[in-house]
Design an enzyme around this catalytic site. Sequence first.
Site: not given
Lengths: 150, 150, 150, 150, 150, 150, 150, 150, 150, 150, 150, 150
Positions: H9-10, H17, H22, H73, H76, H86, H97, H99, H106, H110
């Site tokens: 998400p995002n 932004r 980021y 990634n 959130a 799961d 994974e 990021h 942070r 997180r």
Amino acid sequence: MKILVIHGPNLNLLGTREPEVYGRLTLAQIDQKIAATAKTLQVEVECRQTHEEGKILEWIQAAPGGFAALVINPAAFTHTSVAIRDAIAATGIPTVEVHLSNIHARESFRRHSFIAPVAAGQISGFGQESYLLGLRAAVTLASSQSEHSS
Amino acid sequence: MKILVIHGPNLNLLGTREPEVYGRLTLAQIDQKIAATAKTLQVEVECRQTHEEGKILEWIQAAPGGFAALVINPAAFTHTSVAIRDAIAATGIPTVEVHLSNIHARESFRRHSFIAPVAAGQISGFGQESYLLGLRAAVTLASSQSEHSS
Amino acid sequence: MKILVIHGPNLNLLGTREPEVYGRLTLAQIDQKIAATAKTLQVEVECRQTHEEGKILEWIQAAPGGFAALVINPAAFTHTSVAIRDAIAATGIPTVEVHLSNIHARESFRRHSFIAPVAAGQISGFGQESYLLGLRAAVTLASSQSEHSS
Amino acid sequence: MKILVIHGPNLNLLGTREPEVYGRLTLAQIDQKIAATAKTLQVEVECRQTHEEGKILEWIQAAPGGFAALVINPAAFTHTSVAIRDAIAATGIPTVEVHLSNIHARESFRRHSFIAPVAAGQISGFGQESYLLGLRAAVTLASSQSEHSS
Amino acid sequence: MKILVIHGPNLNLLGTREPEVYGRLTLAQIDQKIAATAKTLQVEVECRQTHEEGKILEWIQAAPGGFAALVINPAAFTHTSVAIRDAIAATGIPTVEVHLSNIHARESFRRHSFIAPVAAGQISGFGQESYLLGLRAAVTLASSQSEHSS
Amino acid sequence: MKILVIHGPNLNLLGTREPEVYGRLTLAQIDQKIAATAKTLQVEVECRQTHEEGKILEWIQAAPGGFAALVINPAAFTHTSVAIRDAIAATGIPTVEVHLSNIHARESFRRHSFIAPVAAGQISGFGQESYLLGLRAAVTLASSQSEHSS
Amino acid sequence: MKILVIHGPNLNLLGTREPEVYGRLTLAQIDQKIAATAKTLQVEVECRQTHEEGKILEWIQAAPGGFAALVINPAAFTHTSVAIRDAIAATGIPTVEVHLSNIHARESFRRHSFIAPVAAGQISGFGQESYLLGLRAAVTLASSQSEHSS
Amino acid sequence: MKILVIHGPNLNLLGTREPEVYGRLTLAQIDQKIAATAKTLQVEVECRQTHEEGKILEWIQAAPGGFAALVINPAAFTHTSVAIRDAIAATGIPTVEVHLSNIHARESFRRHSFIAPVAAGQISGFGQESYLLGLRAAVTLASSQSEHSS
Amino acid sequence: MKILVIHGPNLNLLGTREPEVYGRLTLAQIDQKIAATAKTLQVEVECRQTHEEGKILEWIQAAPGGFAALVINPAAFTHTSVAIRDAIAATGIPTVEVHLSNIHARESFRRHSFIAPVAAGQISGFGQESYLLGLRAAVTLASSQSEHSS
Amino acid sequence: MKILVIHGPNLNLLGTREPEVYGRLTLAQIDQKIAATAKTLQVEVECRQTHEEGKILEWIQAAPGGFAALVINPAAFTHTSVAIRDAIAATGIPTVEVHLSNIHARESFRRHSFIAPVAAGQISGFGQESYLLGLRAAVTLASSQSEHSS
Amino acid sequence: MKILVIHGPNLNLLGTREPEVYGRLTLAQIDQKIAATAKTLQVEVECRQTHEEGKILEWIQAAPGGFAALVINPAAFTHTSVAIRDAIAATGIPTVEVHLSNIHARESFRRHSFIAPVAAGQISGFGQESYLLGLRAAVTLASSQSEHSS
Amino acid sequence: MKILVIHGPNLNLLGTREPEVYGRLTLAQIDQKIAATAKTLQVEVECRQTHEEGKILEWIQAAPGGFAALVINPAAFTHTSVAIRDAIAATGIPTVEVHLSNIHARESFRRHSFIAPVAAGQISGFGQESYLLGLRAAVTLASSQSEHSS
């Protein structure tokens, strides 16, 4: 560009002990793989191992003179050494923290790293590949930094 | 009367790195200031720095023979060394713990000192001045102690 | 230059109660020692004691008008007063926190200070000497600050 | 209908200190704004400030006689005063807790309010506007209550 | 023999507010019951109430001169006042802590008492009876102490 | 000026279920009240409700194009959604968090809001009035912001 | 009226072991004192001691038939027995929890009582006197209860 | 060999932004970089983004049919989604994974990843480079796995 | 009487993945077993599965119209969804929480259920049997409830 | 096949005390219901109750000789008995843990069960029905186990 | 000299259950080994086992009369019995705590021993050998103690 | 068979400092006792002491070549060294952890051992005897291991 790779305590045992956890390559073989990747990336690399926290501090303090970035597997010191954290913060050398095993999938005390907050980033869980990825990350970090300062 | 001053890991970088946190004086300059204050107080002083926990243990163990008190900035070892705590407790040497920065205003892990409960007291946050105040405290401690035992 | 010294609750009992913890000097005698040290340092000093948190707030709020720095032993309020913390932060007066006893070697609730993060530094464990060292620290702080602003 | 507004410790400094945190209006100017809003809402309002927890207790205990509701910014006492909580609970006066800054975005100890569970609700983060919104909330609370009891 | 009884903040509201929690007797009626029990026990008693922590400190500090023991219901201060704890510890006056309600059966923050570790003992949960039992305990404490010192 | 109002999961049940906790007005009636207040404040308002976190993210991401500020009652997502927090932080839209019930007086898990630290402020406990106050706060926020950027 | 007094595990050792902690009276002597006080209060009393949690459960379950109230010193079971708590709650017998030593001034695990929240109140720290005070409290409790039910 | 890349998400906001956190590349540009690296590594890659946890579950459940490994990634959802954990565990697909930011430097919430213990490893802190390194790691993982099963 | 059975995220994978943890029956086979048991109990049953929290909210909100009780295996949402808890509490539908595996014998985060406190009860650890037992429990709950309301 | 049902401490009070929590049936009536269900399931059942942890250990240790499975309501021992846990683990008897009330909706200490991790599963919250469901679960467990071992 | 050996709950199952955890010797065989070692050490020994906490209390209370020291494996009671701790402290008998398995390498709740702080020392992890080493330790303890008191 | 005995930091001070805690024998005298016991057990033994964690790592790594088992008193490193834990785990050498003092009866931080979970077992609290018992345990461990591998 020259990158310093530091192997923390007990990593000299790699390949000979607990291969199911840490893989079957010896540290020497890993260092060769690192060197080979370095060649591909057209950078120099120097690999060192020690059991002594004090020696790691010396290496980090001296690193800015000769190295553009640091790849460090602090091993057990990850979870106990504020001194290594302070050395990285004080020298400001771009740093990549790497781990052979997935530290987030082991004992709970291994999930906390004193080093991570002062490193640029962390790579864990890919065995020897963690070092090779870490080297690539370090080269990118160092390159972008030298651009900024030029 | 002779006072031992021990600087812990990374303090050799003082003045050259992160001056906004630790001040602009080099460790050598701080040692000169300490020596000057010692002169004013009519005591002798010896300053040493190391990155090695083991060396600090040796120095503390040997201190009672030649020194009346100890001023120590354990730096990163403040938060991680039970061994230094045990050495101070075992030798019983009057000890003043000093810190350049205000450890109570930084990351939460820096608020805990393994050393503090076995030291006579703690001084933190006054930069180089912390050492000079610590030296005065050490001299007072040592004087009152020699009075008591005489 | 004038320095304000604030003694928190119960400190009026000094010298008469629990001398093994807090020493044998009365508060009046300590204030005389502070005055003597002030004279040596060529500064003025004013010492006040109160049991009331509200009065301490008033003193701190009014301090910037007449005082260059603050030496405060918040005693029990160290561990419970957010209001004193806010007053120091709001006025921005250079502040030295002092304690007679080593608060890091007593009950665990005494290890936490609401004041420390907004003070320049903390001195604890040296009995009356804590005040004298605190006064020196305050003078240095105030001097460096007046240099900066001139 | 008359509403009591209580400003807790250090709020008399508003506008003169840390304006980036608490805004540029003085407490007197805020009280004027509150009065203006009260006029719009056709209620009376009385604003008081104190550094003393005991005085706040007195005011709260006496409030049910003359006031229909309470708007309180307990400031530092928010996090430390069980006594104010008990006074509000004991008198049962409809209470609105307000904060200038967003207490949920600051130090972790500021996130806990002893007052909130006994207040009707909490408004935080809107600067002076928090008071004006709080006044509206208090009027609504008091109105609905007087309806119920009539 | 004379016993001092201190009622903490908000206890003046007794009997008029939340009678289901604190009982239906006013503080004046409770004080009469205490006086009656004192008479039975052939001791004198003096009861005081205040909202101010500072005033409680003064009363405790002055108590050893005129009182053989202290019965205190610190109310809200039970959970927040290190200063009262320090005053009791400093004066060494035999102290009985009492509570009207059962503090162990209410909100979790009410289970912790800063006072209890320096009091001789604690009595909670018996309403007005807590004071009467506390007075008996105080008389016994003071009697045994005077025996020891005679 | 146009304000977006977002109602989180389960809020469509308002007025029909648990009225003693959430009040007797339906969501449609609350939206009418919000519209009426918007008219008074001479702003436009648009109210939306959804059970889907993903939809809320879309609405927030798209909001800066058409809305000057956001009033959000994240309901259950308050305590579990890092994604909504990230969306608010990423878009930077001025945000007011509102709650019908007093979240500080309910189960302990409801006291923590992932949203609060990135919102301008939080209003909780005033039933439907929370929305109306939140709308006022949002208008003020948006106005001051448009002033600053003009 | 008849009161049941239960002494928990190890209390049979009273007077012979650790007198500096628990006093010099034997359990038999304490029981005599209890009997004497009972006589003064014109009630009957029966004292029992056991090391077995199961026996205490039986006694509590059977108590409502023959006893008006319970005075219990659960000793070690205070901190570990949910079963005794459940028995007291299930029978609803008015219960006074007593302790010889001040459990709030000892090891931290002794500060938590499983019994306290289901007892009417707790008395701790007064040695044998705790029982005598507890008996008085129990008589008052039982009396007021029989009044209510009559 | 085909690798699935999932952006949580995002992440569609990337580049527009908070570029200081980021980076300045848009998600489309990052996807091009990923595709370019894939080409170098002679694998196929497919990149998808969604705000919906449910959609991510579907993609992961379907992945073993068409993809050799997963680079995710979770943004959130890293900190809040047991369901994604799961799904990865249930399908057993080799997972990396990644990021963009250093999640260990942070807010404390997180630092905990529900995904990490079921992923092969984690890469965080290198901006867009995290994806490229993650892709390499995924290819190595998938290759070694297909070797083992052949 | 009609019972709604809701299967949460990832449960569509049953029988095909991790059979040693979740058993060898597919979800369709389990649904058949549920239907068979329903027949025995002379009730109707409807089984649904989804990965979307929002859909579960809709189903629960609509349930009171057509169903007498709810059997839910919230799977991963057990530990993360306050929204499902709120939906169950708001609709007041009699609810039985079921789990295939013994959630009390797995990772510690699985021991906490947001749903349990608003469900009538919880059944975990019996594989498919958990559903069948849950159905029986739901029928009993619904029966007793319809008795009470008739 | 024969099933052992063990009722822990205080359960003999069922039906006579706190019926709003534990239901109106006496333990004898519940045992009759269990027997009736056993008959339906064509198994034998034996029900026992005790207040003694030691007796429960004996019963569990002896159970494998005569019983195929165990249904246990450990009551208060759920939260305090490591010994019962060890006995179940040591004998390896298939075990179903049952509770009359919903232990997840009561005091927080009741949410932790020492027994659950060594039981096959847990059923809580359905009153007497918990036993009947537990008996069914136990029969299924025992049947599948005897199949496996045949 | 005579030593008492106490085996706690479930230890009668030794050798027959979970031999991979606790070893293959039965309790009788271990007692023979203990007896053999006792003979070597020229002391008498008596071994007892019980499931009842109360019986252990009786044995400990009576021990000082006939035994010079105690070797105890409290098994499950290690982690739950304050009563055994109190009995050992009260009698002051020299005590050695032994465990067959390494309690520091098992579930976290097994790492805490209520007994350890009142025992002279603890031996864990050596199977039956733990008893033999414990017996030696007990003999040494008892010998040094009888020397001191002679 | 040869056993390695490692003494950690500060243990060279034994006998000269804090004899009330650690006993009156010097380290040399303890080593003689160890040698004498070794002779009795017909094994060889080598004792080493160091303050350096790195040296201990080297000794452990090299041990499997020449030693059958390890007896280690890690002293302060017990609580802080993950590296020693990792070395023991990596080499797999049978290890006995010993402590002179009862670490479970001292400061809380001393109760946690990083070493214990990878050692065979732990012996603490018996002074010099801890070493002698540890040597016996090590010989038994090594013997059983050599049996298994033959």
